[in-house]
Scaffold this motif. Structure first.
Motif, PDB file in Angstrom:
ATOM      1  N   MET A  75       0.721   3.060  -6.041  1.00 23.91           N
ATOM      2  CA  MET A  75       0.862   2.311  -4.793  1.00 23.91           C
ATOM      3  C   MET A  75       0.851   0.803  -5.086  1.00 23.91           C
ATOM      4  N   ILE A  76      -0.124   0.371  -5.887  1.00 21.49           N
ATOM      5  CA  ILE A  76      -0.230  -1.037  -6.274  1.00 21.49           C
ATOM      6  C   ILE A  76      -0.460  -1.089  -7.776  1.00 21.49           C
ATOM      7  N   ASP A  77       0.415  -1.791  -8.474  1.00 23.84           N
ATOM      8  CA  ASP A  77       0.306  -1.961  -9.917  1.00 23.84           C
ATOM      9  C   ASP A  77       0.122  -3.442 -10.224  1.00 23.84           C
ATOM     10  N   LEU A  78      -0.997  -3.781 -10.850  1.00 23.51           N
ATOM     11  CA  LEU A  78      -1.252  -5.137 -11.331  1.00 23.51           C
ATOM     12  C   LEU A  78      -1.257  -5.065 -12.853  1.00 23.51           C
ATOM     13  N   PRO A  79      -0.092  -5.007 -13.492  1.00 27.48           N
ATOM     14  CA  PRO A  79      -0.008  -4.614 -14.898  1.00 27.48           C
ATOM     15  C   PRO A  79      -0.612  -5.593 -15.874  1.00 27.48           C
ATOM     16  N   GLU A  80      -0.805  -6.865 -15.457  1.00 26.82           N
ATOM     17  CA  GLU A  80      -1.395  -7.854 -16.357  1.00 26.82           C
ATOM     18  C   GLU A  80      -2.719  -8.384 -15.830  1.00 26.82           C
ATOM     19  N   GLY A  81      -3.305  -7.663 -14.863  1.00 21.53           N
ATOM     20  CA  GLY A  81      -4.552  -8.104 -14.259  1.00 21.53           C
ATOM     21  C   GLY A  81      -4.310  -9.090 -13.125  1.00 21.53           C
ATOM     22  N   ALA A  82      -5.370  -9.384 -12.368  1.00 27.99           N
ATOM     23  CA  ALA A  82      -5.302 -10.349 -11.267  1.00 27.99           C
ATOM     24  C   ALA A  82      -6.670 -10.456 -10.625  1.00 27.99           C
ATOM     25  N   THR A  83      -6.888 -11.561  -9.927  1.00 28.04           N
ATOM     26  CA  THR A  83      -8.036 -11.683  -9.038  1.00 28.04           C
ATOM     27  C   THR A  83      -7.519 -11.828  -7.616  1.00 28.04           C
ATOM     28  N   GLY A  84      -8.444 -11.716  -6.652  1.00 25.13           N
ATOM     29  CA  GLY A  84      -8.050 -11.821  -5.254  1.00 25.13           C
ATOM     30  C   GLY A  84      -8.643 -10.698  -4.442  1.00 25.13           C
ATOM     31  N   LEU A  85      -7.857 -10.199  -3.472  1.00 24.26           N
ATOM     32  CA  LEU A  85      -8.387  -9.263  -2.485  1.00 24.26           C
ATOM     33  C   LEU A  85      -7.373  -8.173  -2.176  1.00 24.26           C
ATOM     34  N   ILE A  86      -7.827  -6.920  -2.187  1.00 27.91           N
ATOM     35  CA  ILE A  86      -7.059  -5.774  -1.697  1.00 27.91           C
ATOM     36  C   ILE A  86      -7.948  -5.090  -0.667  1.00 27.91           C
ATOM     37  N   ALA A  87      -7.618  -5.223   0.622  1.00 27.96           N
ATOM     38  CA  ALA A  87      -8.536  -4.766   1.660  1.00 27.96           C
ATOM     39  C   ALA A  87      -7.789  -4.380   2.930  1.00 27.96           C
ATOM     40  N   GLY A  88      -8.378  -3.453   3.671  1.00 34.58           N
ATOM     41  CA  GLY A  88      -7.856  -3.089   4.982  1.00 34.58           C
ATOM     42  C   GLY A  88      -6.558  -2.318   4.948  1.00 34.58           C
ATOM     43  N   ASN A  89      -6.213  -1.760   3.794  1.00 34.40           N
ATOM     44  CA  ASN A  89      -4.963  -1.008   3.670  1.00 34.40           C
ATOM     45  C   ASN A  89      -5.213   0.483   3.908  1.00 34.40           C
ATOM     46  N   VAL A  90      -4.148   1.182   4.318  1.00 30.29           N
ATOM     47  CA  VAL A  90      -4.186   2.633   4.483  1.00 30.29           C
ATOM     48  C   VAL A  90      -3.208   3.240   3.487  1.00 30.29           C
ATOM     49  N   PHE A  91      -3.682   4.194   2.689  1.00 31.44           N
ATOM     50  CA  PHE A  91      -2.859   4.839   1.666  1.00 31.44           C
ATOM     51  C   PHE A  91      -2.826   6.349   1.916  1.00 31.44           C
ATOM     52  N   VAL A  92      -1.636   6.935   1.866  1.00 33.03           N
ATOM     53  CA  VAL A  92      -1.500   8.392   1.830  1.00 33.03           C
ATOM     54  C   VAL A  92      -0.655   8.725   0.613  1.00 33.03           C
ATOM     55  N   GLN A  93      -1.265   9.380  -0.353  1.00 31.82           N
ATOM     56  CA  GLN A  93      -0.583   9.739  -1.599  1.00 31.82           C
ATOM     57  C   GLN A  93       0.253  10.994  -1.383  1.00 31.82           C
ATOM     58  N   GLY A  94       1.529  10.937  -1.765  1.00 28.98           N
ATOM     59  CA  GLY A  94       2.422  12.070  -1.601  1.00 28.98           C
ATOM     60  C   GLY A  94       2.321  13.073  -2.742  1.00 28.98           C
ATOM     61  N   ARG A  95       2.999  14.209  -2.570  1.00 29.25           N
ATOM     62  CA  ARG A  95       2.943  15.279  -3.564  1.00 29.25           C
ATOM     63  C   ARG A  95       4.025  15.147  -4.634  1.00 29.25           C
ATOM     64  N   ASN A  96       5.146  14.525  -4.307  1.00 33.63           N
ATOM     65  CA  ASN A  96       6.307  14.552  -5.199  1.00 33.63           C
ATOM     66  C   ASN A  96       6.380  13.296  -6.050  1.00 33.63           C
ATOM     67  N   LYS A  97       5.336  13.094  -6.861  1.00 37.46           N
ATOM     68  CA  LYS A  97       5.235  11.869  -7.633  1.00 37.46           C
ATOM     69  C   LYS A  97       5.568  12.104  -9.099  1.00 37.46           C
ATOM     70  N   GLU A  98       5.976  11.025  -9.760  1.00 32.67           N
ATOM     71  CA  GLU A  98       6.144  11.058 -11.206  1.00 32.67           C
ATOM     72  C   GLU A  98       4.809  10.826 -11.901  1.00 32.67           C
ATOM     73  N   ASN A  99       3.943  10.007 -11.272  1.00 35.59           N
ATOM     74  CA  ASN A  99       2.627   9.710 -11.846  1.00 35.59           C
ATOM     75  C   ASN A  99       1.585   9.787 -10.734  1.00 35.59           C
ATOM     76  N   HIS A 100       0.735  10.789 -10.797  1.00 38.60           N
ATOM     77  CA  HIS A 100      -0.305  11.017  -9.786  1.00 38.60           C
ATOM     78  C   HIS A 100      -1.625  10.355 -10.137  1.00 38.60           C
ATOM     79  N   SER A 101      -1.750   9.705 -11.285  1.00 39.73           N
ATOM     80  CA  SER A 101      -3.066   9.442 -11.870  1.00 39.73           C
ATOM     81  C   SER A 101      -3.878   8.368 -11.164  1.00 39.73           C
ATOM     82  N   GLY A 102      -3.238   7.440 -10.441  1.00 38.85           N
ATOM     83  CA  GLY A 102      -3.985   6.372  -9.795  1.00 38.85           C
ATOM     84  C   GLY A 102      -3.228   5.773  -8.630  1.00 38.85           C
ATOM     85  N   LEU A 103      -3.971   5.249  -7.654  1.00 36.95           N
ATOM     86  CA  LEU A 103      -3.342   4.563  -6.531  1.00 36.95           C
ATOM     87  C   LEU A 103      -3.240   3.062  -6.796  1.00 36.95           C
TER      88      LEU A 103
END
Length: 306
Positions: free
Chosen positions: A218-246
């Motif tokens: 859902m969100i990839d920060l591939p080189e790191g970051a600071t800040g805020l991730i808040a107040g979001n709604v996530f629904v993970q689907g079944r038909n994914k290539e990579n299920h391991s993390g949101l």
């Protein structure tokens, strides 16, 4: 969360732009978007765009330009990218995109986008990015600031057409990216949000992956970051290539410190019938993240260090 533009607006839009001057600046009309952009030169202007379906694109080479629909959701740019990149290729001093719709954009290198930012700060509001390889792409190696608000990203991304994946949003700079009150859905590959930036603010968004296909994080920060991730709604689907993390931090590098990255007050669920067990936050930075209270459904593990 605020209301998103309804798809009914797209159906109500005229089949083609009306009149001879669909693009206007201070009442002066232009037949093409590029003519309007070129007239600004190094100045500042707002280009008003009449309702219609346009098979046009434009490259902004300078100045500060606002691209604004007269009525949000009725100025639709269908295909026709410039420079094999995007409908809007932006390398001026600053740009704003307000109320436009981008759809059906594909190019040979797999990165066909609605907006390609290459220089200058960027604000996007009340826009829609539909059924393309990419929604918003680009950045510059400076302290660029990008803000995306009240926008919809649907049917974007790919990993099948080219060796490298495309994503709904893929941005890189040494400044900041803010994404607020926006909707992500029906991904077609890659990540929904991928940011190579030191400072992020991703708040009050909706990520609905139930109709996704071959998607990754859902969100990839591939080189790191600071800040805020808040107040979001996530629904993970079944038909994914990579299920391991949101939300995944520093999967590729540790360019930016992630100490203090706040991830809190989010809601995450698995779609019905999903029997995987992903990590809500997967951390490869080994910095001290500030993961607070999040509402997690059955099967989602709060945190994993990799």
């Amino acid at each position: 969360m605020r209301q998103f533009l309804p798809f009914a607006l797209l159906l109500a839009a005229p089949a083609a732009a009306q009149g001879t001057a669909p693009f206007t600046i201070d009442g002066h009309g232009f037949a093409t978007l590029q003519d309007a952009v070129d007239s600004v030169r190094l100045g500042t202007a707002t280009i008003l765009i009449a309702p219609g379906v346009y098979h046009q694109c434009a490259v902004q080479a300078g100045g500060r330009i606002t691209f604004k629909a007269q009525q949000p959701g009725t100025a639709i740019f269908d295909g026709a990218p410039c420079e094999g990149k995007a409908v809007l290729v932006l390398r001026g001093q600053g740009s704003t995109v307000d109320g436009l719709v981008f759809r059906g954009i594909r190019v040979a290198d797999g990165n066909g986008a609605g907006v390609r930012t290459e220089m200058g700060d960027l604000t996007i509001t009340n826009a829609m990015f539909l059924d393309s390889q990419e929604g918003v792409l680009g950045g510059e190696p400076t302290a660029q600031h990008i803000a995306i608000d009240r926008s919809t990203f649907s049917g974007l991304g790919q990993c099948d057409e080219t060796p490298d994946c495309a994503h709904s949003i893929y941005l890189a700079n040494r400044g900041s990216v803010s994404i607020t009150h926006s909707r992500f859905e029906r991904g077609r590959g890659g990540h929904y949000v991928k940011l190579r930036v030191p400072n992020v603010s991703i708040t009050d968004n909706s990520f609905d992956d139930t109709g996704g296909r071959k998607t990754n994080y859902m969100i990839d920060l591939p080189e790191g970051a600071t800040g805020l991730i808040a107040g979001n709604v996530f629904v993970q689907g079944r038909n994914k290539e990579n299920h391991s993390g949101l939300i995944v931090v520093s999967a590729e590098a540790k360019t930016y410190r992630s100490t203090g990255l706040r991830i809190e007050n989010n809601d995450a669920r698995l779609s019905p019938g999903d029997t995987t067990s992903p990590a809500f936050v997967a951390d490869l930075s080994h910095d001290r993240l500030a993961v607070g209270a999040n509402r997690l459904g059955a099967g989602i593990r709060p945190f994993e260090t990799r």
